[in-house]
Design an enzyme around this catalytic site. Structure first.
Site, PDB file in Angstrom:
ATOM      1  NE  ARG A   1      -3.996  -1.945   1.816  1.00  0.00           N
ATOM      2  CZ  ARG A   1      -3.919  -3.041   2.812  1.00  0.00           C
ATOM      3  NH1 ARG A   1      -3.356  -2.837   4.025  1.00  0.00           N
ATOM      4  NH2 ARG A   1      -4.768  -4.036   2.815  1.00  0.00           N
TER       5      ARG A   1
ATOM      6  CE  LYS B   1      -2.422  14.008 -12.948  1.00  0.00           C
ATOM      7  NZ  LYS B   1      -2.809  14.728 -14.102  1.00  0.00           N
TER       8      LYS B   1
ATOM      9  CD  GLU C   1       4.470  16.829 -21.431  1.00  0.00           C
ATOM     10  OE1 GLU C   1       3.859  17.707 -21.320  1.00  0.00           O
ATOM     11  OE2 GLU C   1       3.963  15.652 -21.611  1.00  0.00           O
TER      12      GLU C   1
ATOM     13  CE  LYS D   1       3.564  17.609 -12.788  1.00  0.00           C
ATOM     14  NZ  LYS D   1       3.526  16.392 -13.757  1.00  0.00           N
TER      15      LYS D   1
ATOM     16  CD  GLU E   1      -5.905  16.409 -13.700  1.00  0.00           C
ATOM     17  OE1 GLU E   1      -4.724  15.991 -13.435  1.00  0.00           O
ATOM     18  OE2 GLU E   1      -6.687  16.081 -14.633  1.00  0.00           O
TER      19      GLU E   1
ATOM     20  NE  ARG F   1      -0.824  17.045 -11.374  1.00  0.00           N
ATOM     21  CZ  ARG F   1      -0.271  15.950 -10.743  1.00  0.00           C
ATOM     22  NH1 ARG F   1      -0.216  15.878  -9.206  1.00  0.00           N
ATOM     23  NH2 ARG F   1       0.614  15.339 -11.448  1.00  0.00           N
TER      24      ARG F   1
ATOM     25  CG  ASN G   1      -3.887  16.366 -18.240  1.00  0.00           C
ATOM     26  OD1 ASN G   1      -2.969  15.510 -18.605  1.00  0.00           O
ATOM     27  ND2 ASN G   1      -4.569  16.414 -17.067  1.00  0.00           N
TER      28      ASN G   1
ATOM     29  CG  HIS H   1      -1.445  15.817 -21.963  1.00  0.00           C
ATOM     30  ND1 HIS H   1      -0.964  17.042 -22.227  1.00  0.00           N
ATOM     31  CD2 HIS H   1      -0.424  15.141 -21.263  1.00  0.00           C
ATOM     32  CE1 HIS H   1       0.704  17.036 -21.937  1.00  0.00           C
ATOM     33  NE2 HIS H   1       0.843  15.900 -21.465  1.00  0.00           N
TER      34      HIS H   1
ATOM     35  CG  HIS I   1      -3.335  10.803 -23.313  1.00  0.00           C
ATOM     36  ND1 HIS I   1      -3.759  11.169 -22.108  1.00  0.00           N
ATOM     37  CD2 HIS I   1      -1.811  11.016 -23.063  1.00  0.00           C
ATOM     38  CE1 HIS I   1      -2.776  11.386 -21.193  1.00  0.00           C
ATOM     39  NE2 HIS I   1      -1.579  11.301 -22.042  1.00  0.00           N
TER      40      HIS I   1
ATOM     41  CG  HIS J   1       3.589  11.415 -23.701  1.00  0.00           C
ATOM     42  ND1 HIS J   1       2.267  11.059 -23.699  1.00  0.00           N
ATOM     43  CD2 HIS J   1       3.770  12.632 -22.664  1.00  0.00           C
ATOM     44  CE1 HIS J   1       1.763  12.174 -22.692  1.00  0.00           C
ATOM     45  NE2 HIS J   1       2.507  13.115 -22.062  1.00  0.00           N
TER      46      HIS J   1
HETATM   47  P1  NAD Z   1      10.434   6.601 -22.182  1.00  0.00           P
HETATM   48  O1  NAD Z   1      10.547   6.712 -20.838  1.00  0.00           O
HETATM   49  O2  NAD Z   1      10.103   5.811 -23.055  1.00  0.00           O
HETATM   50  O3  NAD Z   1      11.911   7.390 -22.761  1.00  0.00           O
HETATM   51  C1  NAD Z   1      12.348   7.566 -24.063  1.00  0.00           C
HETATM   52  C2  NAD Z   1      13.454   6.732 -24.660  1.00  0.00           C
HETATM   53  O4  NAD Z   1      14.769   7.267 -24.337  1.00  0.00           O
HETATM   54  C3  NAD Z   1      13.216   5.301 -24.322  1.00  0.00           C
HETATM   55  O5  NAD Z   1      13.771   4.657 -25.190  1.00  0.00           O
HETATM   56  C4  NAD Z   1      14.357   5.300 -23.051  1.00  0.00           C
HETATM   57  O6  NAD Z   1      15.005   3.837 -22.928  1.00  0.00           O
HETATM   58  C5  NAD Z   1      15.338   6.297 -23.618  1.00  0.00           C
HETATM   59  N1  NAD Z   1      16.286   6.704 -22.551  1.00  0.00           N
HETATM   60  C6  NAD Z   1      15.661   7.457 -21.543  1.00  0.00           C
HETATM   61  N2  NAD Z   1      16.750   8.024 -20.697  1.00  0.00           N
HETATM   62  C7  NAD Z   1      17.892   8.000 -21.836  1.00  0.00           C
HETATM   63  C8  NAD Z   1      19.204   8.539 -21.581  1.00  0.00           C
HETATM   64  N3  NAD Z   1      19.685   9.383 -20.777  1.00  0.00           N
HETATM   65  N4  NAD Z   1      20.107   8.194 -22.662  1.00  0.00           N
HETATM   66  C9  NAD Z   1      19.455   7.239 -23.786  1.00  0.00           C
HETATM   67  N5  NAD Z   1      18.395   6.773 -23.781  1.00  0.00           N
HETATM   68  C10 NAD Z   1      17.606   7.139 -22.786  1.00  0.00           C
HETATM   69  O7  NAD Z   1       9.617   8.045 -22.490  1.00  0.00           O
HETATM   70  P2  NAD Z   1       9.428   9.622 -21.869  1.00  0.00           P
HETATM   71  O8  NAD Z   1       9.112  10.504 -23.224  1.00  0.00           O
HETATM   72  O9  NAD Z   1      10.455  10.045 -20.986  1.00  0.00           O
HETATM   73  O10 NAD Z   1       8.258   9.361 -20.952  1.00  0.00           O
HETATM   74  C11 NAD Z   1       6.947   9.292 -21.631  1.00  0.00           C
HETATM   75  C12 NAD Z   1       5.880   8.689 -20.544  1.00  0.00           C
HETATM   76  O11 NAD Z   1       6.048   9.582 -19.652  1.00  0.00           O
HETATM   77  C13 NAD Z   1       4.589   8.538 -21.239  1.00  0.00           C
HETATM   78  O12 NAD Z   1       4.368   7.189 -20.796  1.00  0.00           O
HETATM   79  C14 NAD Z   1       3.741   9.483 -20.526  1.00  0.00           C
HETATM   80  O13 NAD Z   1       2.464   9.212 -20.371  1.00  0.00           O
HETATM   81  C15 NAD Z   1       4.406   9.698 -19.091  1.00  0.00           C
HETATM   82  N6  NAD Z   1       4.207  10.968 -18.698  1.00  0.00           N
HETATM   83  C16 NAD Z   1       3.878  11.057 -17.266  1.00  0.00           C
HETATM   84  C17 NAD Z   1       3.438  12.242 -16.610  1.00  0.00           C
HETATM   85  C18 NAD Z   1       3.095  12.103 -15.161  1.00  0.00           C
HETATM   86  O14 NAD Z   1       2.760  13.303 -14.614  1.00  0.00           O
HETATM   87  N7  NAD Z   1       3.129  11.078 -14.696  1.00  0.00           N
HETATM   88  C19 NAD Z   1       3.861  13.438 -17.347  1.00  0.00           C
HETATM   89  C20 NAD Z   1       4.277  13.447 -18.607  1.00  0.00           C
HETATM   90  C21 NAD Z   1       4.252  12.174 -19.411  1.00  0.00           C
HETATM   91  N1  GLY Z   2       1.334  15.800 -16.498  1.00  0.00           N
HETATM   92  C1  GLY Z   2       0.213  16.106 -16.140  1.00  0.00           C
HETATM   93  C2  GLY Z   2       0.134  16.317 -14.522  1.00  0.00           C
HETATM   94  O1  GLY Z   2       1.069  15.865 -13.996  1.00  0.00           O
HETATM   95  O2  GLY Z   2      -0.790  16.622 -14.011  1.00  0.00           O
END
Ligand code: NAD
Ligand code: GLY
Length: 359
Positions: A119, A141, A183, A225, A235, A239, A243, A246, A250, A263
């Site tokens: 949990r 998130k 972003e 942020k 949210e 917040r 999005n 998004h 999405h 993304h």
């Molecule tokens: P990702 O985690 O897939 O990374 C992108 C690519 O870069 C991958 O192939 C990874 O292996 C590579 N990589 C990462 N760091 C590296 C480095 N330093 N050197 C070489 N390669 C590297 O994608 P992302 O764009 O980082 O994240 C996208 C995800 O984040 C989505 O799932 C999205 O929904 C999520 N997201 C979440 C929030 C939130 O608030 N939680 C906000 C925005 C996005």
């Molecule tokens: N990326 C959207 C949020 O964190 O609320």
């Protein structure tokens, strides 16, 4: 270039440390950990490059490592099962720490596993993509995707610390850097016209990975942020503005089975569609849409959906967005650069036109 931004959430407040070489500072890492057990989660691209420094800091802990294949397609229930089973095999107790070393995929998936194991255990985010540094590692998130849609299963679970080592960006592929810049542009677009103008002045510096420009972009994004999350952690209102783009984005990701656009690329297209729709509804001026399109294009980002995707199917995807209430579409639109707002009851016919608008 050492900066700390605080996310103020009372007893659950935490620091975001931003500095080059942070992962080489063993004491910084150990200070962020909880009890004896640590699970280090990463992906197969990141682990060979950046895990050795983290491993060195774990010598006094009982720890194990899970390395997943890279990519959005891995942010799924099966991989979630693998991570919680790794915690079980480690014998992780409630004071254990999960370290998420990687991009947003590892951060979201690892964060969700940390939220669920017993949990809720301690989570330390070590983002290695620009996107994860400016957005996904901050704010709590966590989620995984289902074939039906993005981030449909998840929880709010704040990290205990976010350690941003800007040196890790040196190995990030150009396409991923650009996706992260989408972003960054989002914060200027929704909250901060001055920051948007700064991005227009520094687009080439950012693409050239000029360290001072990157650190400033990361810091300003994290400050926005952190402030939004402090005011509206779960949210209930403001917040949702984060999005912007998004709901459109999405839908693109899901329609491509999480194996097409990055993304950030999907968000870039989505922001342009939202800006076009805002102008069409009389909320904003076409000139603002054009500024957004120009900046995103200079940053090497797409602004139109890839050919062959059916707007009717994309609209159907948008109906499963988490922001919707009682089945009605809720979108984030804007009144121009720096001024986003939540729009209820937008007509679906207008949304369909936004998908096809030539810009
Ligand atoms: P990702 O985690 O897939 O990374 C992108 C690519 O870069 C991958 O192939 C990874 O292996 C590579 N990589 C990462 N760091 C590296 C480095 N330093 N050197 C070489 N390669 C590297 O994608 P992302 O764009 O980082 O994240 C996208 C995800 O984040 C989505 O799932 C999205 O929904 C999520 N997201 C979440 C929030 C939130 O608030 N939680 C906000 C925005 C996005
Ligand atoms: N990326 C959207 C949020 O964190 O609320």
């Amino acid at each position: 270039m050492n900066v700390t931004v605080h996310v103020e959430l009372g007893a659950r407040s935490y620091p975001i440390h931003i500095a080059p070489g942070l992962l080489q500072q063993t004491e910084r890492i150990t200070a962020a950990l909880g009890g004896r057990h640590v699970l280090l989660l990463s992906d197969a691209n990141v682990a060979p490059l950046h895990a050795p420094a983290v491993r060195r800091a774990l010598s006094r802990h009982r720890w194990s490592e899970t390395v997943l294949p890279p990519g959005e397609g891995e942010k799924n229930l099966d991989r979630f099962g693998e991570v919680v089973r790794a915690l079980a095999e480690l014998g992780a107790s409630r004071d254990a720490t999960l370290i998420a070393l990687g991009g947003g995929v590892i951060g979201d998936l690892g964060g969700f596993a940390a939220a669920c194991w017993m949990r809720g255990i301690r989570l330390v985010q070590m983002p290695t993509t620009l996107l994860a540094m400016v957005d996904s590692s901050v704010g709590g998130k966590t989620a995984i995707d289902l074939p039906q849609g993005k981030n449909l299963v998840g929880a709010f679970h704040q990290p205990s610390a976010v350690l941003i080592d800007t040196d890790t960006l040196a190995t990030l592929p150009d396409r991923e850097l650009r996706a992260g810049l989408a972003e960054v542009v989002k914060y200027g677009a929704i909250l901060d016209a001055d920051f948007f103008a700064w991005l227009e002045r520094h687009a080439e510096d950012l693409l050239a990975r000029e360290p001072a420009a990157l650190v400033e972009a990361i810091e300003r994004s994290c400050r926005h942020k952190a402030a939004v999350v402090a005011r509206d952690e779960t949210e209930q209102g403001e917040r949702a503005l984060l999005n912007f783009g998004h709901t459109f984005g999405h839908a693109l990701e899901a329609e491509q089975a999480f194996a097409g656009l990055r993304h950030g690329e999907a968000v870039a297209i989505g922001m342009v569609r939202a800006a076009w729709l805002s102008a069409r509804l009389g909320l904003s001026a076409d000139a603002d849409t054009l500024r957004l399109v120009r900046l995103l294009q200079r940053l090497g980002l797409p602004t139109a959906p890839p050919p062959g995707l059916d707007p009717v199917r994309l609209l159907a995807r948008m109906r499963l967005d988490k922001k919707n209430l009682s089945g009605a579409l809720r979108l984030i639109l804007w009144r121009g650069i720096g001024q986003a707002e939540i729009a209820e009851g937008v007509e679906e016919g207008q949304v369909l036109k936004a998908w096809s608008a030539a810009l």
